[in-house]
Design a protein around this motif. Structure first.
Motif, mmCIF file in Angstrom:
data_model
loop_
_atom_site.group_PDB
_atom_site.id
_atom_site.type_symbol
_atom_site.label_atom_id
_atom_site.label_comp_id
_atom_site.label_asym_id
_atom_site.label_seq_id
_atom_site.Cartn_x
_atom_site.Cartn_y
_atom_site.Cartn_z
ATOM 1 N N LEU A 6 0.830 -1.200 0.000
ATOM 2 C CA LEU A 6 0.000 0.000 0.000
ATOM 3 C C LEU A 6 0.862 1.247 0.000
ATOM 4 O O LEU A 6 0.567 2.232 -0.675
ATOM 5 C CB LEU A 6 -0.913 -0.008 1.228
ATOM 6 N N LEU A 7 1.955 1.175 0.747
ATOM 7 C CA LEU A 7 2.818 2.344 0.850
ATOM 8 C C LEU A 7 3.407 2.703 -0.515
ATOM 9 O O LEU A 7 3.500 3.868 -0.881
ATOM 10 C CB LEU A 7 3.937 2.064 1.859
ATOM 11 N N LEU A 9 2.105 2.007 -3.548
ATOM 12 C CA LEU A 9 1.097 2.479 -4.495
ATOM 13 C C LEU A 9 0.584 3.877 -4.154
ATOM 14 O O LEU A 9 0.478 4.738 -5.023
ATOM 15 C CB LEU A 9 -0.080 1.503 -4.526
ATOM 16 N N PHE A 10 0.268 4.067 -2.868
ATOM 17 C CA PHE A 10 -0.492 5.272 -2.533
ATOM 18 C C PHE A 10 0.347 6.382 -1.895
ATOM 19 O O PHE A 10 -0.156 7.458 -1.668
ATOM 20 C CB PHE A 10 -1.673 4.899 -1.646
ATOM 21 N N ALA A 11 1.585 6.096 -1.623
ATOM 22 C CA ALA A 11 2.440 7.185 -1.164
ATOM 23 C C ALA A 11 3.562 7.371 -2.179
ATOM 24 O O ALA A 11 3.677 8.405 -2.827
ATOM 25 C CB ALA A 11 3.006 6.880 0.217
ATOM 26 N N LEU A 13 4.339 5.888 -5.263
ATOM 27 C CA LEU A 13 4.034 6.054 -6.682
ATOM 28 C C LEU A 13 3.265 7.352 -6.931
ATOM 29 O O LEU A 13 3.520 8.061 -7.905
ATOM 30 C CB LEU A 13 3.226 4.847 -7.193
ATOM 31 N N ALA A 14 2.331 7.662 -6.022
ATOM 32 C CA ALA A 14 1.560 8.898 -6.179
ATOM 33 C C ALA A 14 2.497 10.110 -6.197
ATOM 34 O O ALA A 14 2.419 10.958 -7.096
ATOM 35 C CB ALA A 14 0.532 9.015 -5.052
ATOM 36 N N LEU A 17 4.941 10.028 -9.435
ATOM 37 C CA LEU A 17 4.298 10.434 -10.683
ATOM 38 C C LEU A 17 3.977 11.926 -10.667
ATOM 39 O O LEU A 17 4.143 12.618 -11.670
ATOM 40 C CB LEU A 17 3.007 9.624 -10.916
ATOM 41 N N PHE A 18 3.542 12.398 -9.514
ATOM 42 C CA PHE A 18 3.210 13.814 -9.394
ATOM 43 C C PHE A 18 4.436 14.687 -9.673
ATOM 44 O O PHE A 18 4.408 15.586 -10.505
ATOM 45 C CB PHE A 18 2.649 14.094 -7.994
ATOM 46 N N THR A 194 -0.221 1.272 -17.547
ATOM 47 C CA THR A 194 -1.175 1.035 -16.462
ATOM 48 C C THR A 194 -1.757 -0.365 -16.553
ATOM 49 O O THR A 194 -1.794 -1.102 -15.576
ATOM 50 C CB THR A 194 -2.319 2.071 -16.533
ATOM 51 N N PHE A 197 0.850 -2.902 -15.683
ATOM 52 C CA PHE A 197 1.129 -2.897 -14.253
ATOM 53 C C PHE A 197 0.038 -3.631 -13.476
ATOM 54 O O PHE A 197 0.319 -4.454 -12.609
ATOM 55 C CB PHE A 197 1.248 -1.456 -13.743
ATOM 56 N N MET A 259 5.024 3.999 -17.802
ATOM 57 C CA MET A 259 4.370 5.181 -17.233
ATOM 58 C C MET A 259 5.311 6.382 -17.215
ATOM 59 O O MET A 259 4.864 7.521 -17.224
ATOM 60 C CB MET A 259 3.917 4.896 -15.802
ATOM 61 N N ILE B 19 -5.115 6.413 -7.182
ATOM 62 C CA ILE B 19 -3.976 6.494 -6.259
ATOM 63 C C ILE B 19 -3.913 7.859 -5.578
ATOM 64 O O ILE B 19 -3.624 7.939 -4.396
ATOM 65 C CB ILE B 19 -2.619 6.076 -6.877
ATOM 66 N N PHE B 20 -4.283 8.919 -6.300
ATOM 67 C CA PHE B 20 -4.244 10.233 -5.642
ATOM 68 C C PHE B 20 -5.382 10.372 -4.636
ATOM 69 O O PHE B 20 -5.208 10.943 -3.565
ATOM 70 C CB PHE B 20 -4.269 11.365 -6.669
ATOM 71 N N PHE B 66 0.936 2.924 7.867
ATOM 72 C CA PHE B 66 0.218 3.185 6.631
ATOM 73 C C PHE B 66 -0.879 2.138 6.403
ATOM 74 O O PHE B 66 -1.997 2.469 6.018
ATOM 75 C CB PHE B 66 1.198 3.191 5.459
#
Lengths: 499, 408
Positions: A6-7, A9-11, A13-14, A17-18, A194, A197, A259, B19-20, B66
């Motif tokens: 989870l870490l 993907l949501f921290a 990778l977010a 990519l940003f 995407t 992945f 990506m 994801i965001f 997390f």
């Protein structure tokens, strides 16, 4: 850090990519990648970043020396190449193999007390992968197959690039050198990445991990009811687990690469449909096979030497391949096992096999692959031998118990799904229904041909459009399901009676 | 714009949006300290130190943090439950899904020796069980007061028919216990009776929890009384009025991830005289004695009337209402001092909690939690002047740990 968390993907990778797309210039984008990749690497073991940076710096600096002398004084260039390779390999040998050698040398009576294993020596993750990547740069540079990389950040980005950093594919420098400075990110490439992945994530999280759990169950059940059926399940579920885990990881790496505008070579090509072991090794972990062929087998003379030397070359390559997988005798044995089979196939077996019906060739290949995985998965030789003999009912007390039978019945759907999923069939059917290959954008085929990074603007039929929609919805749904699996694995209800 | 370009934009945008969205939700949603569904504290943001960063412990705590604070955790767990059912697995996280929404934990964490974890298995290690039985036997033989042993089987043993689950393992554990426990321990084998009643459609074990129902506990109570020759004293079922607590989801349900399972009803049986009893939760602490040396003094840190802590009935952990959850040492006494009633020592796990309403009608109760291993049984018998002892320890505990080896 691993992709299936989870870490990540949501921290990770977010944020990555940003930042990556926030910055317009490729030069600074490389900076972003270099820095975040080191964070990715150092997440569990921050100090080992230094080991990796040392290897990168060393190869970067020696690259200049090799380049300087390459055309004027080949001997000097060779010397610098050798020095660079030695330093790189020294790190790998020290961290990965040192204690293995010490422990085995201690078996000699006069050395038992003289040497001791180094305590607290942990294997830096991915060292086997990035060492090989760095070496490909050094060797190709010496051979004149690539240009020297003057930009440290670009070179650092190549080595540390988080998609392939810790579990491959092993990307040769010359395959991505032009992408380091001139890659182009497109929305088609991102979309294709995407999908790729998510396919990889699902392979790992939904199928691979479940196969691993069944494998663990059947392996442990041996202590309570040593059954023949159980031993077959151990072999089958390990075979499925390692494929879904590893190829899933490669899919995720390739998808993540797309990506951010990178295109990597394929690493798996449906290995379990092989009709011989020779074919299997052309389809399994292809980037490793290519590496050994390119940098060990061919330099040794490859096929262009006498019969005896050819066998020697095969033996060397497979000994090293086995040993590369881990510092334990079972991996060496695993390499030797395949080396012997490949030699046999080369001499007579392959031509004999070709005369048999296809299903015989498939069974032959799958059995030998499965036996191989038993060697691979059991670091404890006695347990491995026990599992192997159990396959043939030797030393087992029963064929199957009701409980194991129950478990087999329960795991059957996964076995079937896993088996079908390891063939090209599902993709073929889906592509046909879609009338387009939604995963093809940016792919690099086995023969080296590159698919364009823009999708062909083909007019889709109604069916094509419907399935295009389904592909999109499916990708997102499967992604959410994967997240659910990841959350579930961290969900641990506290049972009250444990108190 | 061409259609396939739109598809690629949509895919990319949706993926990025997810994801965001989660990343932002994670930041915005305030952290919680406790998960009702898992009945445990959640990890909060770890304290940063350079040492922790360098040895990797900081990052592993961040991973836990997390995962624990991830948005929509409970709903996502449900999605996995549904997906696994679609795979035809018939179980999730080691919990079987059976007829009429019956759940049962099937895989248990077992150990080869004291330390080496084998795996989550349905088999058990006979040596672990024997270690406990040996201790029980030794203690029972030396006991000066009447003894009884109740080892409640697990749901998977009782309700095997709901899953068409083979009974070979249950049966071999049953045989092992029946053959090795000495007569002095007065072992009451409940499996045949519970299984028969379950198969006849009687509600003896909970559907969504690993415990038996209050009715199941009543059966255990009657069997216990019979084994001591106290048949005449057994209170009939109609001596109790049944209060039902709706919307109960047990621990097995939490573990299973099967959110689509209907909740069940927890029964509280009352005889109407509960207000005449007081339950005390007792702890021991060291104080300075008269001679300056530390001495251990026991004191009640919580007392309440009856044996039911009703505050639990509004929470998820409704079973905790019985005896107010797990405490190391408790007493349930009839008010008004020494009443001439016999004293019963209960050495137990949480299965005993639902037996208390019945047993308290006959005995003053001293209840100790076996896992806490505070002192040995004989010491408690002497300290409280107990007249009888019953051991209540369920099979799951018996195969997962050897806490019972401490009874000696």
């Amino acid at each position: 850090m691993v992709f299936s968390s989870l870490l990540f993907l949501f921290a990770y990778l977010a944020v990555t990519l940003f930042l990556y797309y926030l910055i317009p210039n490729i030069k600074y984008r490389n900076w972003v990648l270099f820095i975040v990749s080191m964070l990715f690497y150092g997440w569990g073991e921050p100090l080992y970043i230094l080991v990796m940076l040392a290897s990168i710096t060393e190869a970067y600096v020696f690259g200049f020396f090799i380049d300087k002398h390459r055309e004027t004084n080949i001997k000097k260039a060779r010397l610098y190449m050798a020095l660079s390779l030695i330093m790189n390999l020294a790190a790998l040998l020290f961290f990965k193999y040192c204690n293995f050698f010490i422990e085995n040398l201690r078996l000699l009576p006069f050395l038992t007390d003289a040497i001791a294993p180094i305590e607290g020596l942990k294997l830096p993750i991915g060292i086997s992968f990035y060492t090989f990547q760095i070496m490909s740069y050094t060797i190709d540079l010496y051979r004149g197959q690539t240009e020297v990389q003057k930009n440290f950040v670009a070179f650092g980005t190549y080595v540390t690039l988080f998609p392939q950093l810790i579990a491959g594919p092993i990307v040769r420098y010359r395959d991505v050198d032009d992408q380091l400075m001139t890659r182009k990110e497109t929305i088609d490439l991102f979309g294709s990445g995407t999908r790729r992945f998510v396919v990889g994530l699902a392979k790992k999280v939904i199928i691979g991990d479940a196969c691993a759990a069944y494998y663990e169950y059947f392996k442990a059940s041996d202590a309570f009811a040593d059954s023949t059926a159980g031993a077959w399940m151990v072999m089958i579920f390990y075979t499925l687990h390692i494929y879904y885990d590893f190829s899933g990881y490669s899919d995720m790496a390739i998808g993540l690469g797309r990506m951010i505008g990178f295109r990597f070579l394929e690493n798996f090509n449906y290995p379990y449909i092989s009709k011989s072991i020779t074919e299997f090794w052309r389809r399994w972990h292809m980037s490793l096979g290519t590496w050994f062929k390119e940098y060990v087998y061919i330099p040794l003379g490859g096929n262009r030497v006498g019969k005896l030397k050819q066998y020697r070359n095969i033996a060397v390559v497979w000994l090293l391949t086995g040993f590369w997988h881990g510092a334990n005798w079972n991996y060496i044995l695993w390499g030797v096992y395949f080396g012997v089979i490949l030699m046999a196939e080369k001499t007579f077996l392959l031509s004999a096999l070709k005369k048999t019906p296809a299903f015989v060739q498939h069974i032959y290949s799958l059995l030998l692959i499965g036996f191989g995985w038993i060697i691979f998965s059991f670091t404890d030789a006695a347990a491995g031998i026990n599992c192997f003999t159990s396959l043939f009912g030797i030393g087992t007390s029963t064929f199957c118990t009701p409980t194991i039978g129950y478990q087999i019945l329960r795991s059957l759907p996964l076995l079937v799904i896993g088996a079908i999923g390891s063939t090209p069939l599902p993709k073929k059917i889906w592509d046909k229904l879609c009338t387009v290959d939604w995963l093809s954008v940016g792919a690099i085929r086995e023969d080296g041909t590159e698919e364009p990074i823009y999708m062909e603007e083909k007019e889709l039929s109604v069916r094509g459009k419907v399935f295009a929609g389904l592909t999109t919805a499916g990708t997102i749904a499967v992604f959410v399901v994967c997240v659910a699996y990841l959350v579930d694995s961290t969900f641990s209800p506290f049972l009250y009676f444990i108190f | 714009m061409k259609f396939n370009r739109i598809i690629n934009i949509t895919t990319s945008a949706l993926f990025a949006a997810i994801i965001f969205a989660f990343a932002v939700a994670f930041v915005i949603v305030p952290d919680s300290d406790f998960s009702e569904e898992e009945n445990r504290s959640l990890t909060t943001f770890p304290k940063f130190t350079w040492e922790a960063l360098l040895d990797g412990s900081f990052s592993s705590k961040i991973n836990e943090y997390f995962a624990d604070q991830f948005p929509a955790r409970n709903s996502l767990v449900g999605i996995k439950g549904v997906t696994e059912t679609a795979f035809g697995k018939g179980e999730n996280n080691g919990v079987l899904l059976g007829k009429d929404g019956q759940l049962a934990v099937r895989l248990f964490t077992i150990f080869k020796s004291r330390l080496e974890r084998v795996a989550d298995m349905d088999y058990f290690v006979p040596e672990t069980v024997t270690l406990s039985v040996d201790a029980l036997n030794a203690w029972a033989k030396s006991s000066t007061v009447p003894v009884a042993t109740i080892l409640p089987p697990r749901t998977v043993d009782v309700a095997a028919s709901a899953f068409s689950y083979p009974t070979e393992i249950s049966d071999s554990l049953q045989t092992l216990l029946a053959e090795t426990i000495v007569p002095e321990a007065n072992y009451i084998d409940l499996l045949p009776m519970m299984r028969e009643k379950y198969d006849a459609g009687e509600y003896v074990y909970l559907r969504t929890d690993h415990h038996w129902t209050t009715y199941g506990a009543y059966i255990a109570y009657t069997e216990l009384m019979k084994s001591w020759g106290l048949e005449a004293d057994i209170l009939p079922m109609d001596a109790f009025s049944v209060e039902t607590v709706e919307n109960f989801y047990g621990t097995t349900w939490s573990k299973s991830g099967y959110k689509f399972i209907e909740p069940e009803t927890l029964e509280v049986w009352t005889a109407g005289n509960e207000d005449r009893f007081t339950t005390s939760c007792i702890s021991e602490k060291q104080v300075k004695g008269d001679d300056g040396k530390p001495v251990a003094v026991k004191e009640a840190y919580k007392t309440f009337s009856g044996w039911l802590d009703r505050s639990f009935l509004d929470q998820k952990d409704k079973y905790g209402a019985f005896l107010s959850g797990t405490h190391n040492e408790q007493t349930v006494f009839l008010d008004g001092g020494d009443t001439g009633r016999e004293r019963l020592l209960i050495v137990k796990d949480s299965f005993a909690h639902t037996m208390v309403p019945f047993l308290a009608q006959h005995f003053d109760l001293v209840i100790i939690n076996l896992a806490a291993k505070v002192a040995n049984i004989t010491d408690y018998v002497e300290e409280y002047g107990c007249d009888r002892v019953v051991v209540v320890y369920n099979w799951a505990n018996l195969i997962e740990n050897n806490n019972m080896a401490a009874v000696q």
